[in-house]
Scaffold this motif. Sequence first.
Motif, short mmCIF file in Angstrom:
data_model
loop_
_atom_site.label_atom_id
_atom_site.label_comp_id
_atom_site.label_asym_id
_atom_site.label_seq_id
_atom_site.Cartn_x
_atom_site.Cartn_y
_atom_site.Cartn_z
N GLY A 13 40.60 19.47 -44.52
CA GLY A 13 41.09 18.63 -43.37
C GLY A 13 42.35 19.17 -43.17
N GLY A 14 42.98 18.88 -41.86
CA GLY A 14 44.44 18.83 -41.39
C GLY A 14 44.71 20.35 -41.06
N VAL A 15 43.72 21.09 -41.02
CA VAL A 15 44.17 22.72 -40.63
C VAL A 15 44.22 22.88 -39.31
N GLY A 16 43.92 22.04 -38.33
CA GLY A 16 44.25 22.11 -36.98
C GLY A 16 42.96 22.19 -36.00
N LYS A 17 41.99 21.59 -36.24
CA LYS A 17 40.76 21.53 -35.46
C LYS A 17 40.98 20.80 -34.25
N THR A 18 41.66 19.45 -34.41
CA THR A 18 41.58 18.62 -32.98
C THR A 18 42.69 19.27 -32.10
N THR A 19 43.72 19.96 -32.70
CA THR A 19 44.75 20.67 -31.85
C THR A 19 43.90 21.86 -31.13
N ASN A 173 45.11 29.66 -38.07
CA ASN A 173 46.20 28.62 -37.43
C ASN A 173 47.42 28.53 -38.66
N ARG A 174 48.45 28.57 -37.92
CA ARG A 174 49.66 28.44 -38.58
C ARG A 174 50.18 29.51 -39.22
N PRO A 204 50.37 31.07 -34.22
CA PRO A 204 51.55 31.04 -35.27
C PRO A 204 51.73 29.52 -35.33
N GLU A 205 52.53 29.52 -36.63
CA GLU A 205 53.19 28.11 -36.80
C GLU A 205 54.21 27.92 -35.62
N ASP A 206 54.12 26.77 -34.87
CA ASP A 206 55.07 26.68 -33.83
C ASP A 206 55.12 25.22 -33.80
#
Lengths: 264, 225
Positions: A13-19, A173-174, A204-206
């Motif tokens: 969870g929280g790795v950036g799917k929705t983003t 991601n990130r 990138p992390e941004d």
Amino acid sequence: MTSKVITVTSGKGGVGKTTTVANLAAALAADGKKVVCIDGDIGLRNLDVIMGLENRIVYDVVDIVEGRCRTRQAMIRDKRLPDLFLIPAAQTRDKNAVSPSDMVRLCNELREEADWILIDSPAGIERGFRNSIAPADEILIVTNPEMSAVRDADRVIGLLEAEEKPAPSLIINRMNPDMVKRGDMLSVEDVYDLLRINVIGIVPEDENVIIASNRGTPLALDGKGRAGQAFRNIAHRLNGEEVPFMDLEARSIWERLTKLTRGR
Amino acid sequence: MSDTSLIQIKGIRDGLLVSLGEASWPELRSALQERIEQQPVFFQGANLSLDVGSRVLEVSDLISLRDFLSERGIRLWAVVGSSSVTENAAQLLGLATRLFKPTPQVETLPVAKGIEDETALWVNKTLRSGTRIEFAGHVIVFGDVNPGAEIVAGGSVIIWGRLRGFVHAGAQGNKEAMVCALDLSPTQLRLADEIALAPKRQGKSQPEVVRIINGQIQAETWNFD
Ligand SMILES: Nc1ncnc2c1ncn2[C@@H]1O[C@H](COP(=O)(O)OP(=O)(O)OP(=O)(O)O)[C@@H](O)[C@H]1O
Ligand SMILES: [Mg+2]
């Protein structure tokens, strides 16, 4: 164009799917394509918040499945992009309200009118994940350059292989090139070396990602910003274009990676 | 024909255990489906274990059964059977392949003294995190063994690829068993009753073989001449 169903999933969870879903959808719709996003995270919806459409929700995916509304009625049109729609998740129901075959049926109906259907999968490998991958033509796995996220991605890839789903592609991601240089973060090569699947994007992390999601305006529409550019590049690659990887830091890594992935 | 002769259902610690009678898989499957449609409330929310005996079921059989069950709120929990095809299929889907037993029993794998059991399991893919392979004989992997993947073998384990997961060779106490890999950096490696934690790799990777020499686990270069 024949329409495509793309599912974005991750295991962890929280790795950036929705983003990722919000930004790819915006980038594809800005190209004039008709895009429908489905929030597959029933009970914990948040794609509507990231897209800034929360206050417009009347019906959701469970209402469609249970016949309380027509599909069209649950499709919320984006504020800026007239060809971008969201079908939100139900906030108050549990995930068993929708089944894998419901999702296949819904997507088949949407294929009639949309060019792209993007599904935001919940974390984990349970029912919501199964619902989300059932109709997929293509699967994108989002991971972070961090061992626990990569291991979960590996597990998901194994499950997809066992089920003979289409071979997934990877979004890392990130990424933080400074941390990689200091040896404090897995490099793109380390991640690729373990997972060995096609890399379709490196984001990138941004901090603009967080600012944009709080505002409910997708970053990918904005001309500047490296993460936005990375998401636009992924959208182009989904369209079959060859886009070189951004030169985030060490050029040689990206060149080698492009070679690795192109050979597959 | 009444379907009660085809399937038997009883309660076990993990949920419901369904045992299958003598008939083809499609017949048994539809008997089970019928039973579930008749008593949906009884099955709702259950963890279902399936004893398939010697029947050979493929991944696709198990997927369609699992999805059928899942749409009725039933979770396919375990598939037990004597066919290694069925067992591998179940393991690939992350299903349990053993039922909980109150007293641990070790004789699930036949005891291999010396290397009597010369059969080998051929695995033609990378084993990803969450996969577990158990086999009484030798295991040969043509691919990598990733962190989070596990192999437990009665005999030796040969990996034509990188070993970064967990391997236990000679799991029934066979001290002749060995493990070789093109790149050996396991999370943990066991030979018979000995446990080795992998030292950090120094320099470049090379094929290695690990065995018990004078009662100790030792790694040496895997020589082909
Ligand atoms: N490239 C990035 N740079 C900085 N922050 C990011 C980046 N990508 C995602 N984030 C932040 O990480 C957090 C989690 O992102 P997101 O909600 O997209 O993850 P998710 O995989 O959908 O989570 P969940 O599994 O809970 O659904 C958010 O706060 C988001 O703004
Ligand atoms: Mg999410």
